[in-house]
Scaffold this motif. Structure first.
Motif, PDB file in Angstrom:
ATOM      1  N   ARG A  38       0.767  -1.300  -0.022  1.00 33.77           N
ATOM      2  CA  ARG A  38      -0.147   0.075   0.016  1.00 33.77           C
ATOM      3  C   ARG A  38       0.836   1.289  -0.175  1.00 33.77           C
ATOM      4  NH1 ARG A  38      -3.122  -1.374   3.994  1.00 33.77           N
ATOM      5  NH2 ARG A  38      -2.135  -0.357   5.554  1.00 33.77           N
ATOM      6  N   LEU A  39       2.007   1.463   0.888  1.00 36.26           N
ATOM      7  CA  LEU A  39       2.914   2.349   0.928  1.00 36.26           C
ATOM      8  C   LEU A  39       3.405   2.518  -0.507  1.00 36.26           C
ATOM      9  CD1 LEU A  39       3.939   2.010   4.472  1.00 36.26           C
ATOM     10  CD2 LEU A  39       2.286   3.792   3.928  1.00 36.26           C
ATOM     11  N   VAL A  40       4.148   1.452  -0.976  1.00 39.15           N
ATOM     12  CA  VAL A  40       4.804   1.575  -2.325  1.00 39.15           C
ATOM     13  C   VAL A  40       3.891   2.158  -3.251  1.00 39.15           C
ATOM     14  CG1 VAL A  40       5.894   0.082  -4.135  1.00 39.15           C
ATOM     15  CG2 VAL A  40       6.715  -0.245  -1.709  1.00 39.15           C
ATOM     16  N   HIS A  41       2.749   1.616  -3.464  1.00 43.60           N
ATOM     17  CA  HIS A  41       1.773   1.957  -4.419  1.00 43.60           C
ATOM     18  C   HIS A  41       1.301   3.655  -4.170  1.00 43.60           C
ATOM     19  CE1 HIS A  41      -2.207   2.772  -6.390  1.00 43.60           C
ATOM     20  NE2 HIS A  41      -1.678   1.566  -6.987  1.00 43.60           N
ATOM     21  N   ALA A  42       1.455   3.982  -2.973  1.00 42.23           N
ATOM     22  CA  ALA A  42       1.169   5.461  -2.595  1.00 42.23           C
ATOM     23  C   ALA A  42       2.367   6.180  -3.258  1.00 42.23           C
ATOM     24  CB  ALA A  42       0.857   5.869  -1.160  1.00 42.23           C
ATOM     25  N   GLN A  43       3.640   5.750  -3.187  1.00 42.95           N
ATOM     26  CA  GLN A  43       4.743   6.382  -3.785  1.00 42.95           C
ATOM     27  C   GLN A  43       4.597   6.512  -5.486  1.00 42.95           C
ATOM     28  OE1 GLN A  43       7.324   8.064  -2.184  1.00 42.95           O
ATOM     29  NE2 GLN A  43       6.101   7.382  -0.395  1.00 42.95           N
TER      30      GLN A  43
END
Length: 157
Positions: A38-43
């Motif tokens: 989720r955090l990588v996608h948000a990047q």
């Protein structure tokens, strides 16, 4: 005939409760994996989930960045033998310790095969702070995209 559960002959499950517990353990989509994804996608990075980096290798990475040739693994402390958190089992220790040793050997073989094919392998333990993992993944993937996947940076946790 009794309603009591009995393990099949040769089964590793020592009881019905143990069997249910072992069956409930996820091999993918664990909470640490989901949080990091989720955090990588948000990047702004896009990736394949639970995909084979190499078509002829019967192993999947948790996240695969194909154009950058980066394979990310989020390893569970028990199943992959974390040096900080692995605790040898008390029940059926021979079987489980051997299984973890085989997992570790398979992980090293996977790393070697992917590296020989030009991939960068990033491994993180499930207990590592998600933010640190995401920072490293983002940095490496962006750098390899910018450099045309020729960079050799990265680390194995």
């Amino acid at each position: 005939m009794s309603d009591e559960w009995h393990p099949p002959a040769g089964s590793w499950a020592s009881s019905a409760a143990r069997r249910r517990n072992m069956q409930a353990i996820r091999s993918r989509d664990t909470k640490p994996e989901q949080l990091i994804r989720r955090l990588v996608h948000a990047q702004g990075l896009r990736y394949r989930v639970a995909a084979k980096p190499l078509p002829d290798l019967r192993r999947t990475a948790d996240m695969v960045f194909r154009p950058a040739k980066v394979a990310v693994f989020i390893d569970g402390c028990y199943w992959h033998g974390c040096p900080e958190h692995y605790v040898p089992p008390r029940t059926n220790p021979g079987y489980w310790s051997d299984k973890v040793a085989r997992n570790i050997a398979r992980d090293r073989d996977t790393d070697r095969r992917l590296q020989e094919a030009g991939w960068l392998v990033l491994r993180f333990w499930e207990h590592m702070p998600a933010g640190e993992c995401v920072t490293e993944i983002t940095r490496v993937v962006k750098e390899r995209r910018r450099d045309g996947t020729q960079s050799s940076v990265g680390r194995t946790a």
